[in-house]
Design a protein around this motif. Structure first.
Motif, PDB file in Angstrom:
ATOM      1  N   TRP A 143      -4.536   3.675  -8.898  1.00 18.03           N
ATOM      2  CA  TRP A 143      -3.254   4.226  -8.475  1.00 18.03           C
ATOM      3  C   TRP A 143      -2.110   3.741  -9.364  1.00 18.03           C
ATOM      4  O   TRP A 143      -2.220   2.689 -10.005  1.00 18.03           O
ATOM      5  CB  TRP A 143      -2.963   3.817  -7.031  1.00 18.03           C
ATOM      6  CG  TRP A 143      -3.852   4.478  -6.031  1.00 18.03           C
ATOM      7  CD1 TRP A 143      -3.699   5.721  -5.495  1.00 18.03           C
ATOM      8  CD2 TRP A 143      -5.045   3.941  -5.444  1.00 18.03           C
ATOM      9  NE1 TRP A 143      -4.718   6.000  -4.614  1.00 18.03           N
ATOM     10  CE2 TRP A 143      -5.564   4.919  -4.552  1.00 18.03           C
ATOM     11  CE3 TRP A 143      -5.742   2.735  -5.559  1.00 18.03           C
ATOM     12  CZ2 TRP A 143      -6.720   4.716  -3.802  1.00 18.03           C
ATOM     13  CZ3 TRP A 143      -6.893   2.529  -4.819  1.00 18.03           C
ATOM     14  CH2 TRP A 143      -7.377   3.510  -3.958  1.00 18.03           C
ATOM     15  N   PRO A 144      -1.018   4.492  -9.386  1.00 10.93           N
ATOM     16  CA  PRO A 144       0.144   4.061 -10.175  1.00 10.93           C
ATOM     17  C   PRO A 144       0.770   2.794  -9.600  1.00 10.93           C
ATOM     18  O   PRO A 144       0.645   2.509  -8.416  1.00 10.93           O
ATOM     19  CB  PRO A 144       1.104   5.257 -10.066  1.00 10.93           C
ATOM     20  CG  PRO A 144       0.673   5.996  -8.849  1.00 10.93           C
ATOM     21  CD  PRO A 144      -0.815   5.797  -8.751  1.00 10.93           C
ATOM     22  N   LYS A 145       1.429   2.060 -10.439  1.00 12.24           N
ATOM     23  CA  LYS A 145       1.989   0.756 -10.084  1.00 12.24           C
ATOM     24  C   LYS A 145       2.934   0.814  -8.893  1.00 12.24           C
ATOM     25  O   LYS A 145       2.964  -0.093  -8.052  1.00 12.24           O
ATOM     26  CB  LYS A 145       2.728   0.200 -11.314  1.00 12.24           C
ATOM     27  CG  LYS A 145       3.519  -1.067 -11.076  1.00 12.24           C
ATOM     28  CD  LYS A 145       2.620  -2.262 -10.901  1.00 12.24           C
ATOM     29  CE  LYS A 145       3.429  -3.539 -10.754  1.00 12.24           C
ATOM     30  NZ  LYS A 145       2.617  -4.673 -10.303  1.00 12.24           N
ATOM     31  N   ASP A 146       3.724   1.859  -8.806  1.00 11.88           N
ATOM     32  CA  ASP A 146       4.792   1.891  -7.802  1.00 11.88           C
ATOM     33  C   ASP A 146       4.377   2.514  -6.467  1.00 11.88           C
ATOM     34  O   ASP A 146       5.221   2.702  -5.584  1.00 11.88           O
ATOM     35  CB  ASP A 146       6.008   2.655  -8.338  1.00 11.88           C
ATOM     36  CG  ASP A 146       5.664   4.107  -8.695  1.00 11.88           C
ATOM     37  OD1 ASP A 146       4.463   4.441  -8.735  1.00 11.88           O
ATOM     38  OD2 ASP A 146       6.601   4.893  -8.935  1.00 11.88           O
ATOM     39  N   LEU A 147       3.095   2.831  -6.274  1.00 10.94           N
ATOM     40  CA  LEU A 147       2.678   3.485  -5.029  1.00 10.94           C
ATOM     41  C   LEU A 147       2.497   2.445  -3.920  1.00 10.94           C
ATOM     42  O   LEU A 147       1.612   1.595  -3.983  1.00 10.94           O
ATOM     43  CB  LEU A 147       1.381   4.265  -5.227  1.00 10.94           C
ATOM     44  CG  LEU A 147       0.874   5.025  -3.994  1.00 10.94           C
ATOM     45  CD1 LEU A 147       1.893   6.048  -3.521  1.00 10.94           C
ATOM     46  CD2 LEU A 147      -0.478   5.681  -4.266  1.00 10.94           C
ATOM     47  N   LYS A 148       3.317   2.554  -2.907  1.00  6.51           N
ATOM     48  CA  LYS A 148       3.290   1.638  -1.761  1.00  6.51           C
ATOM     49  C   LYS A 148       2.989   2.453  -0.510  1.00  6.51           C
ATOM     50  O   LYS A 148       3.700   3.400  -0.187  1.00  6.51           O
ATOM     51  CB  LYS A 148       4.660   0.949  -1.622  1.00  6.51           C
ATOM     52  CG  LYS A 148       4.753  -0.014  -0.462  1.00  6.51           C
ATOM     53  CD  LYS A 148       6.109  -0.730  -0.433  1.00  6.51           C
ATOM     54  CE  LYS A 148       7.242   0.192  -0.032  1.00  6.51           C
ATOM     55  NZ  LYS A 148       8.520  -0.549   0.181  1.00  6.51           N
ATOM     56  N   LEU A 149       1.909   2.095   0.195  1.00  2.95           N
ATOM     57  CA  LEU A 149       1.486   2.868   1.366  1.00  2.95           C
ATOM     58  C   LEU A 149       1.487   1.999   2.614  1.00  2.95           C
ATOM     59  O   LEU A 149       0.987   0.870   2.601  1.00  2.95           O
ATOM     60  CB  LEU A 149       0.090   3.454   1.150  1.00  2.95           C
ATOM     61  CG  LEU A 149      -0.065   4.436  -0.009  1.00  2.95           C
ATOM     62  CD1 LEU A 149      -1.503   4.926  -0.088  1.00  2.95           C
ATOM     63  CD2 LEU A 149       0.889   5.618   0.132  1.00  2.95           C
ATOM     64  N   ILE A 150       2.005   2.574   3.683  1.00  4.44           N
ATOM     65  CA  ILE A 150       2.041   1.856   4.954  1.00  4.44           C
ATOM     66  C   ILE A 150       0.712   2.035   5.684  1.00  4.44           C
ATOM     67  O   ILE A 150       0.050   3.068   5.573  1.00  4.44           O
ATOM     68  CB  ILE A 150       3.214   2.368   5.830  1.00  4.44           C
ATOM     69  CG1 ILE A 150       3.464   1.436   7.020  1.00  4.44           C
ATOM     70  CG2 ILE A 150       2.988   3.801   6.291  1.00  4.44           C
ATOM     71  CD1 ILE A 150       4.772   1.733   7.758  1.00  4.44           C
ATOM     72  N   SER A 151       0.317   1.018   6.410  1.00  2.26           N
ATOM     73  CA  SER A 151      -0.885   1.109   7.242  1.00  2.26           C
ATOM     74  C   SER A 151      -0.466   1.485   8.660  1.00  2.26           C
ATOM     75  O   SER A 151       0.498   0.956   9.194  1.00  2.26           O
ATOM     76  CB  SER A 151      -1.587  -0.256   7.272  1.00  2.26           C
ATOM     77  OG  SER A 151      -2.712  -0.233   8.120  1.00  2.26           O
ATOM     78  N   HIS A 152      -1.196   2.420   9.246  1.00  2.00           N
ATOM     79  CA  HIS A 152      -2.380   3.070   8.720  1.00  2.00           C
ATOM     80  C   HIS A 152      -2.073   4.432   8.097  1.00  2.00           C
ATOM     81  O   HIS A 152      -2.918   5.012   7.404  1.00  2.00           O
ATOM     82  CB  HIS A 152      -3.384   3.300   9.861  1.00  2.00           C
ATOM     83  CG  HIS A 152      -2.972   4.434  10.781  1.00  2.00           C
ATOM     84  ND1 HIS A 152      -1.968   4.326  11.681  1.00  2.00           N
ATOM     85  CD2 HIS A 152      -3.380   5.737  10.837  1.00  2.00           C
ATOM     86  CE1 HIS A 152      -1.779   5.484  12.307  1.00  2.00           C
ATOM     87  NE2 HIS A 152      -2.625   6.351  11.812  1.00  2.00           N
TER      88      HIS A 152
END
Length: 685
Positions: A235-244
């Protein structure tokens, strides 16, 4: 995404603490009442003499319920008797006038409580800088906490109870079909004051809910920092995903030729979260790398870092919400558990009935047939994360990058989406003036969490639609969530502004607003101008909705099972709760999913963040899917912009009667099961 449903936390707690009449001696809770039976009988006799035998039943109900909550603080028996005589509205005109005054003033109170709470939580919910301790303090403040205490003290609560007594769900179900709209208003006023919850108890509940919400809202994984055993990242460096939510949606978007390695890595992340093996240093931290397979942490220069696991924090918050909700049991003699208050009082569908619907659905023969079809389409055996199989949707064949590019070009920022709301509604069949009328009452905000909708509680105020918008423009995930939340805010606006009585504003329960949110979300590609020309699209849509129900019903059964366990083990520690949740998730999996997926003891059904920050909310989703399916069938061949207002301005009537008005039949899984059978028979083998 979750809808934040703000009749106010305090108001919901009041509504959730029911007292029918003098407390049954067998009940564990004790009556606070200082009024004896002879005083109740004398008061009823006096009022019947004044207003006639025809009013005896209502008089008896009102006096008895008021007496059950009257204490010496309000006055001795003579004061109670005189209060009832002075404040009983004995004629139809008097009762109607009292109803209007109470409704008007409650709108002022609840509307302003809601607005204050919304504004004070901005620091927690809006994506503007880091959350500070003072943000958390203001966010946890509950402006309505003293409402219950104050209104018993000034006796407005007793006026309401006396004239508009409480009806049980059973009574509403038996009588409600013959009630007029005004009688339904009377019944909803009767739901107002049915318990006395001290302000300090309400505030502690609000504190617990806010703390868990803040924890979940900041639970992000930096995807560009995940590495496999070979040090490769996907994935790209800046991809931030919340759980869930973010993790799940990213997994769903990778049903592509090269997507399986990504899906497997996301599943490893999810399992580490559930098992609480996730290193605490990788949560919401962009400065370290993490291999979820080996569960090792590295510096950005690839040096090993010693890391401790998150110390059962996830289950600590779940336990604290349980303790908070259980603290209300003592004030609820009729519904002495949170499960009863959630299902019988709030959802107005008994928990046992909900469980049976879910269990029967998950055990249906259609499940194995659809699972076999998915396996065939994937050309491999099913993996546990295929509970989120997304291949029946048209978007599954469109590269994620292409969808992101298309969305970003259209919505460079929040303002662009705000401006486009009327156009979205006209594309869905609303006339221009109605589209502008609804859109003018909705504000779009950048969300810190995954996204939610927060409705107004008084006319003149706004519903708030919140979704994540990264720098550089909205991506497809944020847009998809925004479509869902737009459905919520449309419901919130219609069911407040266009319902005939304030006390009937809203929908029967949160599943009904989820249903409209699903309907909007389902049309996201259509709204982007992407047409699905597949002649079998209706059949594939049915299978997609069926599979979504199957997945979330299992999650909901875990949620219900966990609450049952907590009530049996009220002194449990976070570690014990963690073990119980994992075992319950595996048990549900083994019973309803292992026969389809061919793998046992999978914990995946415990990943949902709602379980941690929204007590027993999850059942609203599968019920919402079933409602959505019946609504879609009703609207087929009709104009959505005409049918939705007709249906969603009926107001907060009990679910089964609402459904009869909306589609002509009660809530049922049968239409979806029948349509699934048809789809399986008509699609190419």
């Amino acid at each position: 995404m979750r809808k934040i449903c703000m009749l106010l936390c305090g108001f919901l707690l009041i509504a959730g603490t029911q007292c029918k009449s003098p407390v049954n001696p067998k009940d564990k809770t004790k009556s606070m009442s200082s009024i004896k039976k002879e005083t109740i009988d004398k008061t009823i006799k006096s009022l019947v003499a004044k207003y006639g035998e025809a009013n005896k039943e209502m008089i008896s109900k009102g006096v008895t319920q008021a007496a059950s909550l009257w204490t010496d603080k309000e006055g001795k028996k003579e004061v109670f008797e005189q209060f009832c005589i002075d404040n009983y509205a004995g004629t139809a005109a008097e009762k109607s006038a009292l109803m209007e005054k109470l409704s008007t003033n409650f709108e002022v109170l609840f509307g302003n409580y809601n607005k204050i709470s919304l504004d004070l939580k901005r620091g927690l919910h809006i994506d503007k800088g880091e959350i500070s301790p003072i943000d958390e303090m203001f966010g946890a403040f509950e402006p309505s906490a003293h409402f219950n205490d104050d209104f018993f003290t000034n006796k407005i609560a007793y006026v309401t109870i006396l004239n508009f007594p409480f009806y049980t769900l059973k009574e509403k179900s038996e009588l409600g079909e013959k009630w007029s709209r005004e009688q339904w208003v009377y019944a909803r006023l009767g739901d107002m004051f049915i318990g006395r919850v001290p302000a300090e108890v309400q505030q502690k509940v609000a504190d617990a809910l806010t703390a868990s919400d803040t924890y979940i809202s900041g639970y992000n994984i930096y995807m560009g920092n995940l590495v496999d055993d070979n040090g490769i990242t996907f994935w790209p460096k800046d991809l931030k995903l919340i759980s869930h939510w973010g993790l799940r949606d990213e997994l769903k978007s990778n049903y592509t030729a090269d997507g399986l390695p990504k899906q497997k890595m996301i599943y490893e992340v999810m399992k580490r979260i559930i098992l609480q093996e996730i290193p605490d240093t990788v949560i919401n931290d962009s400065n370290v790398k993490w291999n979820p397979y080996a569960n090792k942490v590295f510096t950005m220069a690839n040096k090993d870092i010693p890391a401790k696991a998150e110390p059962d924090t996830r289950y600590k918050f779940l336990l604290e919400n349980f303790i908070a909700m259980k603290s209300l049991d003592a004030y609820s003699p009729q519904y002495p558990t949170y499960q009863q208050r959630k299902f019988e009082q709030e959802m107005e569908i008994p928990m046992e009935q909900v469980e049976k619907i879910f269990e029967d659905f998950c055990a249906s023969p259609e499940v194995k047939k659809v699972g076999d079809l998915i396996s065939k389409r994937l050309n491999r055996k099913l993996e546990p994360f295929d509970i989120w199989y997304d291949g029946f949707k048209a978007r599954s064949i469109i590269p994620q990058e292409e969808l992101d590019k298309k969305v970003k070009a259209k919505y460079i920022d929040i303002a662009a989406f705000q401006k486009d709301l009327p156009n979205i509604l006209t594309a869905l069949g609303w006339k221009k003036d109605k589209a502008e009328y609804i859109s003018a009452k909705i504000i779009v905000d950048p969300s810190r969490g995954a996204g939610h909708a927060w409705g107004a509680q008084m006319k003149g105020d706004y519903a708030h639609l919140r979704t994540r918008v990264p720098q550089g423009g909205m991506n497809y995930k944020g847009y998809n969530i925004a479509c869902h939340e737009f459905g919520h805010t449309v419901e919130q606006t219609l069911s407040l502004y266009d319902v005939d009585h304030y006390m009937l504003s809203g929908v029967p329960n949160t599943a009904f607003t989820e249903a409209l949110a699903f309907i909007f979300q389902k049309r996201d590609l259509e709204l982007l101008g992407i047409k699905n020309v597949d002649p079998n699209k209706e059949y594939y849509t049915t299978l997609d909705e069926f599979w979504a129900c199957y997945e979330i019903m299992g999650v909901s059964l875990v949620d219900i099972g966990v609450w049952k366990w907590m009530y049996k083990h009220p002194d449990a520690k976070p570690k014990e709760l963690r073990e119980a949740v994992i075992n319950i998730a595996k048990d549900v999996w083994n019973k309803y999913y292992a026969p389809v997926f061919g793998q046992k003891d999978q914990p995946i059904l415990a990943i949902y963040s709602h379980m941690i920050d929204s007590p027993l909310y999850l059942s609203a989703y599968p019920i919402g899917h079933l409602i959505q399916f019946q609504l879609e069938k009703q609207m087929k061949g009709k104009v959505m912009g005409e049918e939705v207002p007709r249906i969603f301005t009926y107001g907060r009537i009990i679910p089964q009667l609402w459904m009869k008005h909306a589609v002509g039949s009660e809530l049922s899984a049968k239409p979806m099961l029948e349509a699934t059978d048809e789809a399986l028979s008509k699609l190419p083998k």
